[in-house]
Design a protein around this motif. Structure first.
Motif, short mmCIF file in Angstrom:
data_model
loop_
_atom_site.label_atom_id
_atom_site.label_comp_id
_atom_site.label_asym_id
_atom_site.label_seq_id
_atom_site.Cartn_x
_atom_site.Cartn_y
_atom_site.Cartn_z
N LYS A 20 10.15 5.91 4.13
CA LYS A 20 10.12 6.46 2.86
C LYS A 20 8.65 6.38 2.22
O LYS A 20 8.48 5.33 2.41
N GLY A 42 0.70 -1.30 -0.08
CA GLY A 42 -0.06 0.17 0.11
C GLY A 42 1.07 1.01 -0.04
O GLY A 42 2.04 1.01 -0.08
N ALA A 72 16.67 -11.80 -8.78
CA ALA A 72 18.27 -12.21 -8.65
C ALA A 72 18.20 -13.31 -7.52
O ALA A 72 19.16 -14.50 -7.83
N ARG A 73 17.52 -13.51 -6.46
CA ARG A 73 17.62 -14.27 -5.33
C ARG A 73 17.04 -15.72 -6.07
O ARG A 73 17.32 -16.95 -5.92
N ALA A 75 14.26 -9.42 -0.64
CA ALA A 75 15.26 -10.53 -0.89
C ALA A 75 14.60 -11.75 0.15
O ALA A 75 14.69 -12.80 -0.66
N LEU A 121 2.09 -2.33 -4.49
CA LEU A 121 1.63 -1.08 -4.78
C LEU A 121 1.35 -1.02 -6.19
O LEU A 121 1.98 -1.60 -7.27
N PRO A 157 4.06 5.82 4.28
CA PRO A 157 5.79 5.43 4.76
C PRO A 157 5.97 4.12 5.17
O PRO A 157 5.25 3.39 5.89
N LYS A 158 7.09 3.56 4.50
CA LYS A 158 7.57 2.25 4.59
C LYS A 158 9.06 2.13 4.91
O LYS A 158 9.79 2.94 4.35
N ASP A 159 9.42 1.53 5.59
CA ASP A 159 10.95 1.39 6.09
C ASP A 159 11.62 0.80 5.07
O ASP A 159 11.26 -0.25 4.59
N SER A 160 12.73 1.66 4.42
CA SER A 160 13.51 1.41 3.28
C SER A 160 14.29 0.00 3.43
O SER A 160 14.14 -0.71 2.44
N ALA A 161 14.90 -0.28 4.64
CA ALA A 161 15.60 -1.30 4.77
C ALA A 161 14.80 -2.58 4.80
O ALA A 161 15.08 -3.61 4.15
N LEU A 168 20.01 2.39 -1.57
CA LEU A 168 20.14 1.90 -0.28
C LEU A 168 20.98 0.65 -0.55
O LEU A 168 21.19 0.04 -1.65
N ARG A 198 12.10 -3.13 3.63
CA ARG A 198 11.52 -3.60 2.35
C ARG A 198 12.38 -4.13 1.30
O ARG A 198 12.26 -5.02 0.84
N ALA A 199 13.75 -3.66 1.59
CA ALA A 199 14.82 -4.20 0.78
C ALA A 199 14.90 -5.55 1.21
O ALA A 199 15.04 -6.68 0.33
N LEU A 200 15.05 -5.86 2.48
CA LEU A 200 15.12 -7.29 3.01
C LEU A 200 13.94 -8.09 2.90
O LEU A 200 14.16 -9.37 2.67
N GLY A 242 15.30 4.05 6.81
CA GLY A 242 14.43 4.91 7.59
C GLY A 242 12.97 4.82 6.71
O GLY A 242 12.95 4.46 5.76
N VAL A 289 4.64 -2.17 -8.60
CA VAL A 289 5.72 -2.69 -7.84
C VAL A 289 5.62 -4.10 -7.19
O VAL A 289 4.48 -4.09 -6.57
#
Lengths: 396, 396
Positions: free
Chosen positions: B66, A62, A127-128, A76, A110, A65-69, B110, A71-73, B64, A121
């Motif tokens: 975003k 949705g 890649a994983r 993965a 999203l 604000p979403k935590d950037s790290a 990131l 989301r990246a983890l 953080g 999104v």
């Protein structure tokens, strides 16, 4: 080292849908491309998410604000879970060493339609997947369509066309998901004459009412049993059928912001004031869902057409009864009769889209998503196996 | 329709670096692959970001919370800006119709190293680039490396090897960016004997001190002029050279969390207490930077080697003077002498990585990034032009 064009490809299709319950995985054998494509489903399974993963996904989906790290983890992590599903579905059929290709839709977190800037999104790192399975992976199917001005959805009409068209019979594939949509496949027609669009409300509206009336204990009306015990309110049904979406000409699309929670809550309040029972409102809304689909199917096809139903709504007997009445004399059948279990349609679809990508096959999408392009949909991430890529000769 | 393998590819390399100032674009003609690759730079230019775009990028970068929709729309916007840079660099050479391929690094927002979970995020939608230019695009170069357990960086040692190795001369490419790093290319050595790692502090430390002492009016010490007016404090220099990173054996990597803002602020406070001048501290830190690089270069090469310098530090005359002393009798030369403008090294590098991807060429990365794999790096998004993709025969 390189695949001869005649040999069939073994392709795994992967996706996680809007319910975020788990990974659907289909193993498909695909021969040829385009109008000569032939597919055979070898296996299908759903690999449920653990509760912790499901909760992380729901938190990541949705706007806002979403935590950037995180989301990246999570991207993965989801790639690893998709890879496990691929390894799992391959295990019963000789292992991933015998698989040529993966098509992974990922998990949509999203989707902004073109009128809101156009962006879509899906997470679940390809890649994983390619690294953990060793199998080359096609992914990000919606991005090319959105980049070409399209809505990025629906894409499955392409694979409905490839799998389900007939030379002799006009066919409609009716998918009653959160929103209901149809793919119209006139007998003997080419892709250019295939059309696909939303018909209006789907399960989302019924599900929300079931949840409201059960105070959250039920998330859907199992088998349509609740609706079957009620009586439709004809006046309310007529009023609902006045909705402007139903008068719009296809192609058209809608969402649960129109036929979802807000409408459900309004109807529940109204029913409470009018002392209308839960059963009667569910009967009315279930008939409404079927009537909207029926109306579009009557517009789009002659009386000889057959309607093949899939999606959660295919298990709602109240809905199917009304639908049969609405579209008569057209036959209403389960999609299974065309050789693909209804639950597997999407996973099979993404396996086929991956195979079509590898063949460089694109489909004009203007009538389906509005995109200006016929570029092959997806991106290719190879993993460790060798491949050969040849580019078109450039212009002058 | 398909490229014959003999014809050279015209490839555009695109990236936006950590400074987020604009898109670097290089147009390169590439012939062959691997040890037979030959590249010729046709054009290079930087396309600066408008202030609004730069501010959006800075807000999107880092850890953080975003906004999810803003990030998706910025990914699309950046794809459009990268596409414009590609159209711009192609215009002077006959237009994108004459370009075969784009290699786009995107903009890193990131980067979590393996010990923090391993994830790297570059934005700048490749689907947008391919749609807006019509040119197939290779992208997400770092994801495959991270998925295979690598750090995702550095990747340019591959292209340093392809472009700058010599049969006769031991060479070191020293890039003094935010952090300084070297690629060591022994004369006549294969890729397997190429090594690359960080040497310690780079411009980030000097830049931060310049900013602190100028109260934010200067963002760097132009030409090393400030340092040139000072005298190095030998005791402080010796103490700084005790840093444990400098004793670690390569391959190793560090970051501005170690040699950046925090260290700069500590040193500025200490200098203020000791009544040490800004000039003297800058001289000391500039010598420190050169000494760290010099120490690793002496360890890695014999006295006949040549050192080719690039990155912002190549314009710092104080740094180059000390470096020449530290590595003597090795020669210190500008990277330009090897035929590639130092500013263009990265953009040319991503053009070459794209070309190597198309040839299916992978490089074992264990000695450089720690990755377990030699899979080709990147993902391929085709756009509207036809292509042919052939997959490896699967195992048994």
């Amino acid at each position: 080292m390189v695949v001869s064009s005649g040999r069939p490809l073994r392709v795994i299709g992967l996706l996680s849908g809007t319910s975020m319950d788990g990974v659907d995985a289909a193993l498909v054998e695909v021969r040829g491309t385009g109008d000569r494509l032939r597919a055979r489903l070898l296996d299908f399974r759903t690999f449920p998410f653990a509760r912790g993963d499901r909760e992380r996904l729901r938190a990541a989906a949705g706007r806002g604000p979403k935590d950037s790290a995180e989301r990246a983890l999570l991207d993965a992590r989801l790639g690893e879970l998709f890879a496990r599903a691929a390894l799992g579905i391959a295990r019963r059929s000789g292992g991933v060493g015998r698989v040529d290709l993966i098509g992974s839709h990922g998990q949509t977190i999203l989707h902004l339609p073109a009128r809101r800037g156009g962006a879509t999104v899906q997470i679940g790192s390809a890649a994983r997947i390619a690294a953990a399975t060793g199998v080359p992976t096609v992914h990000d199917f919606r991005a090319a369509d959105v980049a070409a001005g399209g809505e990025g959805a629906p894409l499955l009409p392409i694979t409905d066309y490839l799998l389900f068209r007939s030379k002799a019979e006009d066919r409609v594939i009716l998918n009653v998901g959160g929103i209901a949509n149809i793919t119209v496949l006139p007998a003997g027609a080419s892709w250019e004459r295939t059309s696909a669009y939303d018909t209006g409300p789907g399960n989302a509206l019924i599900d929300r009412l079931a949840s409201i009336f059960s105070k959250g204990k039920r998330s859907f009306d199992a088998g349509g049993a609740w609706a079957s015990r009620g009586r439709t309110d004809g006046d309310l049904l007529d009023r609902l059928l006045e909705h402007p979406f139903l008068r719009r000409r296809p192609p058209k699309s809608t969402g649960t912001e129109t036929f979802g929670d807000e409408l459900a809550r309004g109807l529940a309040r109204e029913a409470s004031r009018a002392r209308m029972s839960a059963e009667d409102l569910l009967a009315t809304v279930t008939d409404y869902t079927a009537a909207c689909a029926g109306r579009e199917i009557r517009r789009a096809t002659g009386p000889g057409a057959s309607v093949y139903v899939c999606g959660g709504g295919a298990r709602n007997r109240a809905l199917l009864r009304t639908l049969a009445r609405e579209v008569a004399p057209r036959a209403v059948r389960p999609l299974e009769e065309l050789g693909i279990p209804a639950d597997a349609r999407e996973a099979v679809g993404f396996a086929l889209l991956a195979s079509e990508f590898v063949h460089g096959a694109g489909y004009p999408m203007r009538r389906v998503t509005g995109a200006r392009s016929a570029a092959p949909l997806g991106s290719f991430t190879p993993g460790p196996r060798p491949f050969r890529l040849r580019l078109a000769a450039r212009g002058k």
